[in-house]
Design a protein around this motif. Sequence first.
Motif, PDB file in Angstrom:
ATOM      1  N   LEU A  31      43.295  41.390  51.599  1.00 16.31           N
ATOM      2  CA  LEU A  31      43.510  40.671  50.354  1.00 16.31           C
ATOM      3  C   LEU A  31      44.339  39.418  50.588  1.00 16.31           C
ATOM      4  N   LEU A  32      43.971  38.348  49.892  1.00 14.62           N
ATOM      5  CA  LEU A  32      44.800  37.152  49.802  1.00 14.62           C
ATOM      6  C   LEU A  32      45.163  37.068  48.322  1.00 14.62           C
ATOM      7  N   THR A  33      46.443  37.339  48.009  1.00 13.33           N
ATOM      8  CA  THR A  33      46.773  37.613  46.617  1.00 13.33           C
ATOM      9  C   THR A  33      48.200  37.213  46.297  1.00 13.33           C
ATOM     10  N   TRP A  34      48.661  37.614  45.111  1.00 13.35           N
ATOM     11  CA  TRP A  34      49.995  37.277  44.622  1.00 13.35           C
ATOM     12  C   TRP A  34      50.953  38.454  44.801  1.00 13.35           C
ATOM     13  N   GLU A  35      52.225  38.168  44.734  1.00 15.79           N
ATOM     14  CA  GLU A  35      53.246  39.224  44.783  1.00 15.79           C
ATOM     15  C   GLU A  35      52.989  40.244  43.673  1.00 15.79           C
ATOM     16  N   GLY A  36      53.124  41.528  44.015  1.00 15.94           N
ATOM     17  CA  GLY A  36      52.957  42.583  43.032  1.00 15.94           C
ATOM     18  C   GLY A  36      51.536  43.062  42.850  1.00 15.94           C
ATOM     19  N   TYR A  37      50.562  42.327  43.437  1.00 13.76           N
ATOM     20  CA  TYR A  37      49.158  42.671  43.234  1.00 13.76           C
ATOM     21  C   TYR A  37      48.632  43.673  44.258  1.00 13.76           C
ATOM     22  N   ALA A  38      49.466  44.048  45.200  1.00 15.70           N
ATOM     23  CA  ALA A  38      49.060  45.041  46.197  1.00 15.70           C
ATOM     24  C   ALA A  38      50.199  46.043  46.400  1.00 15.70           C
ATOM     25  N   ALA A  39      50.865  46.415  45.300  1.00 12.04           N
ATOM     26  CA  ALA A  39      51.997  47.333  45.362  1.00 12.04           C
ATOM     27  C   ALA A  39      51.548  48.704  45.858  1.00 12.04           C
ATOM     28  N   ASP A  40      52.383  49.323  46.670  1.00  9.60           N
ATOM     29  CA  ASP A  40      52.025  50.604  47.283  1.00  9.60           C
ATOM     30  C   ASP A  40      51.765  51.680  46.236  1.00  9.60           C
ATOM     31  N   GLY A  41      52.421  51.579  45.092  1.00 13.33           N
ATOM     32  CA  GLY A  41      52.277  52.612  44.064  1.00 13.33           C
ATOM     33  C   GLY A  41      50.845  52.855  43.644  1.00 13.33           C
ATOM     34  N   PHE A  42      50.025  51.812  43.600  1.00 13.61           N
ATOM     35  CA  PHE A  42      48.619  52.026  43.237  1.00 13.61           C
ATOM     36  C   PHE A  42      47.671  51.806  44.417  1.00 13.61           C
ATOM     37  N   VAL A  43      48.035  50.936  45.359  1.00 13.57           N
ATOM     38  CA  VAL A  43      47.165  50.702  46.511  1.00 13.57           C
ATOM     39  C   VAL A  43      47.033  51.949  47.370  1.00 13.57           C
ATOM     40  N   SER A  44      48.111  52.705  47.505  1.00 16.18           N
ATOM     41  CA  SER A  44      48.044  53.932  48.307  1.00 16.18           C
ATOM     42  C   SER A  44      47.068  54.933  47.698  1.00 16.18           C
ATOM     43  N   LYS A  45      46.967  54.937  46.371  1.00 18.66           N
ATOM     44  CA  LYS A  45      46.006  55.828  45.700  1.00 18.66           C
ATOM     45  C   LYS A  45      44.576  55.374  45.998  1.00 18.66           C
ATOM     46  N   PHE A  46      44.372  54.072  46.001  1.00 24.50           N
ATOM     47  CA  PHE A  46      43.049  53.544  46.333  1.00 24.50           C
ATOM     48  C   PHE A  46      42.684  53.900  47.768  1.00 24.50           C
ATOM     49  N   GLU A  47      43.615  53.718  48.684  1.00 22.93           N
ATOM     50  CA  GLU A  47      43.342  54.007  50.091  1.00 22.93           C
ATOM     51  C   GLU A  47      42.979  55.475  50.288  1.00 22.93           C
ATOM     52  N   ALA A  48      43.708  56.355  49.627  1.00 18.81           N
ATOM     53  CA  ALA A  48      43.442  57.787  49.766  1.00 18.81           C
ATOM     54  C   ALA A  48      42.075  58.163  49.203  1.00 18.81           C
ATOM     55  N   ALA A  49      41.696  57.532  48.104  1.00 17.79           N
ATOM     56  CA  ALA A  49      40.430  57.868  47.451  1.00 17.79           C
ATOM     57  C   ALA A  49      39.226  57.233  48.132  1.00 17.79           C
ATOM     58  N   SER A  50      39.426  56.054  48.732  1.00 17.63           N
ATOM     59  CA  SER A  50      38.296  55.282  49.257  1.00 17.63           C
ATOM     60  C   SER A  50      38.128  55.359  50.767  1.00 17.63           C
ATOM     61  N   GLY A  51      39.202  55.649  51.491  1.00 12.45           N
ATOM     62  CA  GLY A  51      39.164  55.586  52.945  1.00 12.45           C
ATOM     63  C   GLY A  51      39.249  54.170  53.483  1.00 12.45           C
ATOM     64  N   CYS A  52      39.537  53.202  52.604  1.00 13.97           N
ATOM     65  CA  CYS A  52      39.657  51.796  52.996  1.00 13.97           C
ATOM     66  C   CYS A  52      41.130  51.430  53.145  1.00 13.97           C
ATOM     67  N   LYS A  53      41.497  50.878  54.285  1.00 16.12           N
ATOM     68  CA  LYS A  53      42.868  50.466  54.546  1.00 16.12           C
ATOM     69  C   LYS A  53      43.077  49.044  54.046  1.00 16.12           C
ATOM     70  N   VAL A  54      44.101  48.842  53.200  1.00 16.68           N
ATOM     71  CA  VAL A  54      44.361  47.537  52.597  1.00 16.68           C
ATOM     72  C   VAL A  54      45.468  46.802  53.342  1.00 16.68           C
ATOM     73  N   THR A  55      45.211  45.552  53.661  1.00 16.72           N
ATOM     74  CA  THR A  55      46.229  44.651  54.205  1.00 16.72           C
ATOM     75  C   THR A  55      46.293  43.438  53.287  1.00 16.72           C
ATOM     76  N   ALA A  56      47.502  43.061  52.890  1.00 12.37           N
ATOM     77  CA  ALA A  56      47.650  41.955  51.943  1.00 12.37           C
ATOM     78  C   ALA A  56      48.439  40.799  52.538  1.00 12.37           C
ATOM     79  N   SER A  57      47.975  39.595  52.275  1.00 10.51           N
ATOM     80  CA  SER A  57      48.712  38.363  52.550  1.00 10.51           C
ATOM     81  C   SER A  57      48.937  37.693  51.203  1.00 10.51           C
ATOM     82  N   TYR A  58      50.020  36.916  51.095  1.00  8.59           N
ATOM     83  CA  TYR A  58      50.408  36.419  49.783  1.00  8.59           C
ATOM     84  C   TYR A  58      50.419  34.896  49.695  1.00  8.59           C
ATOM     85  N   VAL A  59      50.158  34.417  48.481  1.00 13.99           N
ATOM     86  CA  VAL A  59      50.186  32.985  48.195  1.00 13.99           C
ATOM     87  C   VAL A  59      51.305  32.701  47.207  1.00 13.99           C
ATOM     88  N   GLY A  60      51.716  31.431  47.162  1.00 13.86           N
ATOM     89  CA  GLY A  60      52.721  31.016  46.199  1.00 13.86           C
ATOM     90  C   GLY A  60      52.166  30.062  45.169  1.00 13.86           C
TER      91      GLY A  60
END
Length: 352
Positions: A31-60
């Motif tokens: 992901l190329l995204t904003w702060e808060g848009y890849a928070a572990d609280g919900f991304v970890s749920k996506f990773e567990a359900a999908s099997g897809c590992k998320v890596t985020a880079s951020y823009v200002g």
Amino acid sequence: MNLIRKFAIGALAAISALPNIASASAAELNLLTWEGYAADGFVSKFEAASGCKVTASYVGSNDDFAAKLAAGGGVYDIITPSLDTVPMLHQAGFVDPIDTAKVDGYDGIYPEFSKSRAVVADGETWAVPLIWGSVSLIYRPDKLPSTPDSIGVLFDPANKGKISLWDDKSAIYWTARYLGYDNVFDLSDEQLEAVKAKLIEQKPLIRKYWASAGELTELMANEEVYVSNAWTGLSSKDVNALNKGFKVVEFTPKEKAEGWMDSMMIAKGSPNTECAYKFISFMQSAEGQCGIAGSTGYFPVNPKAVESCMNADMKKERQVNNVEFVKSLVMWEQPKRLDKYLEVWNAVKAAP
């Protein structure tokens, strides 16, 4: 040939010169995204359900999306630009169209967003709405002698050295409204010159142009800045949570606040479209919409999705089903002459 067209051609040339850019495995999502848009609280749920590992880079800034894609600084599968940047990215060829049939929950998105002319163009859908909100003003009531009600607080010499402003071309929109211009996305040459002059006049008053919400939080927490424009809900929450012995307050100026909507777009030639569509669908679910709203303080784009995960008070706070609030804002649009706006903003920053 205008500046933005030249930039687009140059950017595409840069991409074509990078043959190894698409090298991630199919179980990764970048992901190329904003702060808060890849928070572990919900991304970890996506990773567990999908099997897809998320890596985020951020823009200002929204200007970062095209620049980073053109530079080939990494593999990006999903980007999340704001409404005023979406058209340029698809016109420049940085993204692929979206197959909305692959997006679960798509029909629950506000049609004001999903059918926006920035999102749907040339017979294709280019982006899936993710989250929305407003940009208001934030200040220290213990440091200002009276309660402000205008954008003029950002131009007041009494606040010299304690003012901040987002490092983005939207500074032009704020200044144009302060000068009384209604056509903020289609300013004439004369109006742009007046805006530029006002911003250059303001520069000695500015402590720093902030590049991210985190930087603004630090500036205010360290008492370097007393007033700024800010992401409504996020910056005040973060500053006040630090319990520094003072509070910051948000307000909507009489010249109106700005409105924005960020969307998910699939980067051109992404090797991870399966994970991309899983993520886009997840972000339209209750876990995704309430997750990102919770991590940022912003407003969900899918009122159906949050029915079960927000109580009545939270729905009211986050403007759920309050389309009238959208109409009260100056919603971002891509400027008619984006190249001229970029020229003006760059000239302001380069000025002494």
